[in-house]
Design a protein around this motif. Sequence first.
Motif, PDB file in Angstrom:
ATOM      1  N   ASP A 162     -17.478 -22.968 -16.538  1.00  0.00           N
ATOM      2  CA  ASP A 162     -16.662 -23.906 -17.156  1.00  0.00           C
ATOM      3  C   ASP A 162     -17.210 -25.288 -16.582  1.00  0.00           C
ATOM      4  OD1 ASP A 162     -15.346 -22.631 -19.193  1.00  0.00           O
ATOM      5  OD2 ASP A 162     -13.927 -21.924 -17.760  1.00  0.00           O
ATOM      6  N   TYR A 163     -16.981 -25.102 -15.183  1.00  0.00           N
ATOM      7  CA  TYR A 163     -17.140 -26.470 -14.210  1.00  0.00           C
ATOM      8  C   TYR A 163     -18.780 -27.126 -14.537  1.00  0.00           C
ATOM      9  CZ  TYR A 163     -18.508 -29.808 -10.661  1.00  0.00           C
ATOM     10  OH  TYR A 163     -19.013 -30.642  -9.914  1.00  0.00           O
ATOM     11  N   VAL A 164     -19.540 -25.988 -14.339  1.00  0.00           N
ATOM     12  CA  VAL A 164     -21.137 -26.445 -14.618  1.00  0.00           C
ATOM     13  C   VAL A 164     -21.212 -27.081 -15.809  1.00  0.00           C
ATOM     14  CG1 VAL A 164     -23.417 -25.642 -14.470  1.00  0.00           C
ATOM     15  CG2 VAL A 164     -21.799 -24.890 -12.794  1.00  0.00           C
ATOM     16  N   ARG A 165     -20.824 -26.319 -17.062  1.00  0.00           N
ATOM     17  CA  ARG A 165     -21.278 -26.734 -18.021  1.00  0.00           C
ATOM     18  C   ARG A 165     -20.325 -27.827 -18.971  1.00  0.00           C
ATOM     19  NH1 ARG A 165     -22.891 -20.731 -21.189  1.00  0.00           N
ATOM     20  NH2 ARG A 165     -24.240 -20.203 -19.420  1.00  0.00           N
ATOM     21  N   LYS A 166     -19.013 -27.932 -18.517  1.00  0.00           N
ATOM     22  CA  LYS A 166     -18.184 -28.643 -19.309  1.00  0.00           C
ATOM     23  C   LYS A 166     -18.102 -29.997 -18.365  1.00  0.00           C
ATOM     24  CE  LYS A 166     -16.295 -24.935 -21.437  1.00  0.00           C
ATOM     25  NZ  LYS A 166     -14.717 -24.106 -21.749  1.00  0.00           N
ATOM     26  N   VAL A 167     -18.151 -29.872 -17.106  1.00  0.00           N
ATOM     27  CA  VAL A 167     -17.882 -31.108 -16.159  1.00  0.00           C
ATOM     28  C   VAL A 167     -19.315 -31.637 -15.646  1.00  0.00           C
ATOM     29  CG1 VAL A 167     -16.516 -32.040 -14.349  1.00  0.00           C
ATOM     30  CG2 VAL A 167     -15.447 -30.132 -15.747  1.00  0.00           C
ATOM     31  N   LEU A 194     -22.555 -31.056 -15.956  1.00  0.00           N
ATOM     32  CA  LEU A 194     -23.581 -31.531 -16.720  1.00  0.00           C
ATOM     33  C   LEU A 194     -23.192 -32.525 -17.936  1.00  0.00           C
ATOM     34  CD1 LEU A 194     -25.510 -27.918 -17.169  1.00  0.00           C
ATOM     35  CD2 LEU A 194     -25.950 -29.992 -15.697  1.00  0.00           C
ATOM     36  N   GLN A 195     -22.077 -32.412 -18.154  1.00  0.00           N
ATOM     37  CA  GLN A 195     -21.497 -33.502 -19.023  1.00  0.00           C
ATOM     38  C   GLN A 195     -21.345 -35.060 -18.489  1.00  0.00           C
ATOM     39  OE1 GLN A 195     -20.984 -33.019 -22.373  1.00  0.00           O
ATOM     40  NE2 GLN A 195     -21.745 -30.942 -22.211  1.00  0.00           N
ATOM     41  N   GLY A 196     -21.645 -34.968 -17.147  1.00  0.00           N
ATOM     42  CA  GLY A 196     -21.243 -36.358 -16.100  1.00  0.00           C
ATOM     43  C   GLY A 196     -19.895 -36.836 -16.225  1.00  0.00           C
ATOM     44  N   LYS A 197     -18.924 -35.654 -16.418  1.00  0.00           N
ATOM     45  CA  LYS A 197     -17.541 -35.987 -16.012  1.00  0.00           C
ATOM     46  C   LYS A 197     -17.171 -36.034 -14.687  1.00  0.00           C
ATOM     47  CE  LYS A 197     -15.713 -34.323 -20.519  1.00  0.00           C
ATOM     48  NZ  LYS A 197     -15.068 -33.449 -21.232  1.00  0.00           N
TER      49      LYS A 197
END
Length: 146
Positions: free
Chosen positions: A58-63, A65-68
């Motif tokens: 979840d961290y890798v994909r949703k934070v 790589l989303q630049g959050k």
Amino acid sequence: MRFMGQVKNILKTKGSGIYSISPYMFVYDALDLMLQKNVGALLVTENDKLLGVFTERDYVRKVRLQGKDSSKTLIMEIMTTELFPVSSETAIETCMQTMTNHYIRHLPVIDGNELVGIISLGDVVKFIIDEQKFIIENLEHYITGT
Ligand SMILES: NC(=O)c1ccc[n+]([C@@H]2O[C@H](COP(=O)([O-])OP(=O)(O)OC[C@H]3O[C@@H](n4cnc5c(N)ncnc54)[C@H](O)[C@@H]3O)[C@@H](O)[C@H]2O)c1
């Protein structure tokens, strides 16, 4: 080959302790907890109710790589809410199928309405390897008569 054993056999070895977090926690703090506890997932709960799971994926994909910004993003914004719970009576083989079919590595364990544990792909693999070792040793003893 069919595998014997149920989720309760894994919980007996690894313990039923659960690392969980609030949906209002910041992602950064959750990552810090994951590091301290050396786990790849945290269950998200509120008032003893299971709401979701937060994983390294979840961290890798949703934070990341989303630049959050992980110190400004709340767990509730990015947690996975589609869960595949099992019970302590569920067969290990069923767990393996569930993990494989849904591309997930962690399953919450719920008996009735109570959250009683979590098992990972690593737990399942370890259980299967130990079981195969046990069977091979017994067959060797049977064949050699020792
Ligand atoms: N030797 C062992 O007994 C054993 C068991 C499991 C995993 N591993 C190894 O650990 C590495 C990563 O394992 P993984 O990918 O299965 O996932 P993981 O790192 O998330 O899990 C590691 C262990 O922590 C437990 N765990 C995970 N999240 C938890 C939580 N929120 N609350 C309580 N317990 C939690 C798991 O059940 C598992 O026992 C792999 O290299 C694997 O081989 C070793």
